[in-house]
Motif scaffolding. Structure first.
Motif, short mmCIF file in Angstrom:
data_model
loop_
_atom_site.label_atom_id
_atom_site.label_comp_id
_atom_site.label_asym_id
_atom_site.label_seq_id
_atom_site.Cartn_x
_atom_site.Cartn_y
_atom_site.Cartn_z
N SER A 47 0.77 -1.08 -0.05
CA SER A 47 -0.08 0.07 -0.05
C SER A 47 0.91 1.26 -0.04
N ALA A 48 1.98 1.38 0.85
CA ALA A 48 2.77 2.36 0.83
C ALA A 48 3.44 2.60 -0.44
N GLY B 31 -8.18 10.28 -0.61
CA GLY B 31 -9.13 9.41 0.29
C GLY B 31 -8.63 7.81 0.05
N HIS B 32 -8.46 7.55 -1.26
CA HIS B 32 -8.18 5.96 -1.72
C HIS B 32 -6.99 5.80 -0.79
N ALA B 33 -5.92 6.48 -0.88
CA ALA B 33 -4.62 6.22 -0.30
C ALA B 33 -4.68 6.03 1.35
N LEU C 265 -6.20 2.52 1.93
CA LEU C 265 -5.30 1.39 1.89
C LEU C 265 -4.37 1.64 3.13
N ALA C 266 -3.94 2.61 3.78
CA ALA C 266 -2.99 2.78 4.79
C ALA C 266 -4.04 2.28 6.19
N ASN C 267 -5.36 2.62 6.14
CA ASN C 267 -6.26 2.05 7.07
C ASN C 267 -6.27 0.42 7.14
N LEU C 268 -6.35 -0.01 6.02
CA LEU C 268 -6.21 -1.49 5.70
C LEU C 268 -5.00 -2.07 6.52
N ALA D 165 -12.86 -10.67 2.99
CA ALA D 165 -12.14 -9.33 2.59
C ALA D 165 -13.00 -8.37 3.24
N VAL D 166 -14.48 -8.49 3.26
CA VAL D 166 -15.27 -7.68 3.96
C VAL D 166 -15.08 -7.43 5.32
N SER D 167 -14.56 -8.57 6.03
CA SER D 167 -14.34 -8.31 7.41
C SER D 167 -13.22 -7.56 7.61
N LEU D 168 -12.02 -7.68 6.80
CA LEU D 168 -10.82 -6.67 6.89
C LEU D 168 -11.19 -5.29 6.52
N VAL D 169 -11.93 -5.02 5.71
CA VAL D 169 -12.48 -3.63 5.50
C VAL D 169 -13.32 -3.08 6.54
N ALA D 170 -14.18 -4.25 7.14
CA ALA D 170 -14.89 -3.67 8.53
C ALA D 170 -13.73 -3.22 9.46
N LEU D 171 -12.61 -3.87 9.73
CA LEU D 171 -11.87 -3.42 10.72
C LEU D 171 -11.14 -2.11 10.33
N SER D 172 -10.80 -2.00 9.23
CA SER D 172 -10.15 -0.77 8.60
C SER D 172 -10.89 0.55 8.87
N MET D 173 -12.44 0.16 9.03
CA MET D 173 -13.15 1.20 9.33
C MET D 173 -13.56 1.73 10.59
#
Length: 417
Positions: free
Chosen positions: A198-199, A220-222, A225-228, A332-340
């Motif tokens: 991501s970096a 915002g997209h970057a 990715l950092a949140n993920l 993948a959804v669960s990982l996005v949830a954590l990143s949010m």
């Protein structure tokens, strides 16, 4: 463990090679960095007869054999635990050949008979300094995909891109629009599959490498990715969860980069408009199966937004449809949830339900089929059947219906109303 610098670990006798044969490229680099790999991938350069020598070695060991490029004399022998490429030397000398390569760390050769490294461009010094340095600006321009490959290799190796190299990449970035979409997709997948991809993706985006292919990207997209990446560093302690994220819904062919981590990252780069997202996936030539898996993560975004607003809570009906739309993309959804910032406890319950095959919310069984309705209620095929099935599903999601008998009675009342 097999190594490019230890001929006795190779799947064939090195004495079958001509005296002038040398190993070059990434396998030499990785051996010098002591990067271990279960699968050996060697590239040989020979002054002449590359295809004939590859064919003879493949026949002797009953290995697979294919001519990759007859005009340029490039062939491949495939063993159980190794792939060996044989290529004709470009130019009158080995040094000339190495001068045509992308980065100095990939322009180091190993000569097996003398057990000697040949390093005309000081690639070994750059390895020690953990620096990715171009051989020349012209070499990058000759194959513009090398521009993107710089960031992928920097991510793979944890290296820094030399400032002059990065300046040249910025200037040459517009050339990437000429590259075939399949090649862009492969490098993008490889980059986003690295632990710190991501970096390096953010650097590539800032340097203009995605202007032609992902013009909608913004800061915002970057940040997403950092949140993920932060979520990956702070994963909840769930049995088998990390292994689940690194997996995929089916077998991954050799040379492909597929995982739920990569799918989660790609989903953060999609345009929010569903039609635009579909066009983006099609433009980069993602397969229908993989494109759908990535797109599903985007589809459940409204449920994740609701979950975030409600501190991890969702109604039973919302949970039902989250799992339905996520399908096999739930990891993948669960990982996005954590990143949010959705609480790990709520995400843990989500993953546990997904991993429980008979969970009635995560893996519900349809209570009735269209044929059941036509037979049980004496109905004819038509749009009304679809409407009725959708209504039954809504009632099932809310917990109002739990079995087929209840559903049939409910359907009869629904029709009467």
């Amino acid at each position: 463990m097999a190594s490019a610098l230890i001929p006795k670990t190779w799947p064939f006798d090195s004495r079958l090679l001509p005296e002038t044969a040398c190993v070059v490229g990434g396998s030499v680099r990785d051996a010098l960095l002591e990067r271990q790999a279960e699968y050996l991938d060697l590239d040989f350069v020979l002054p002449d007869g590359a295809v004939a020598i590859a064919s003879a070695i493949a026949r002797r060991y009953r290995a697979g054999f294919v001519v990759l490029d007859a005009d340029n004399q490039i062939a491949r022998a495939v063993f159980d635990q190794a792939t060996i490429d044989f290529a004709q030397q470009v130019g009158p000398t080995l040094e000339t050949d190495l001068q045509r390569r992308d980065f100095t760390i990939n322009a180091i050769a190993y000569h097996p008979p003398s057990d000697r490294l040949i390093d005309p461009l000081n690639g070994i010094a750059d390895l020690r300094q953990q620096t990715l340095r171009m051989v020349s600006r012209e070499n990058l321009a000759e194959d513009p995909l090398r521009l993107l490959r710089a960031y992928r290799q920097a991510a793979q190796l944890g290296f820094t891109i030399d400032s002059d190299t990065r300046a040249s990449i910025r200037e040459l970035a517009p050339l990437l629009q000429k590259i075939a979409p399949e090649r862009i997709r492969h490098e993008l997948d490889a980059l986003l599959s690295q632990p710190n991809g991501s970096a390096c993706f953010k650097m590539a985006w800032q340097d203009g490498l995605f202007d032609a292919w992902l013009p909608h990207l913004n800061a915002g997209h970057a940040q997403q990715l950092a949140n993920l990446d932060s979520a990956l560093v702070n994963l909840p302690n769930l049995p088998g969860y990390l292994q689940l994220l690194h997996g995929w819904k089916d077998t991954v062919p050799a040379g492909h980069y597929r995982s739920w981590i990569k799918a989660a990252r790609l989903s953060r780069l999609l345009p929010l408009d569903e039609e635009a997202a579909h066009r983006w996936l099609m433009r980069l030539k993602y397969s229908r199966s993989e494109g759908q898996a990535i797109f599903r993560v985007l589809q459940v975004q409204p449920y994740l937004d609701r979950m975030a607003e409600q501190n991890g809570c969702l109604s039973k009906a919302d949970q039902f449809f989250l799992f339905k739309f996520a399908g096999t993309s739930l990891p993948a959804v669960s990982l996005v949830a954590l990143s949010m910032g959705i609480p790990a406890t709520a995400v843990g319950v989500m993953v546990e339900r997904y991993q429980t095959p008979d969970d009635p919310v995560a893996h519900p069984t349809p209570l009735l089929s269209g044929k059941d309705l036509m037979r049980g209620l004496n109905l004819k095929s038509g749009p009304q059947i679809g409407q009725l099935l959708s209504a039954i599903e809504q009632a099932q999601a809310s917990g109002e219906l739990t079995n087929a008998d209840e559903a049939l009675i409910w359907a009869k009342d629904w029709l009467a109303e």
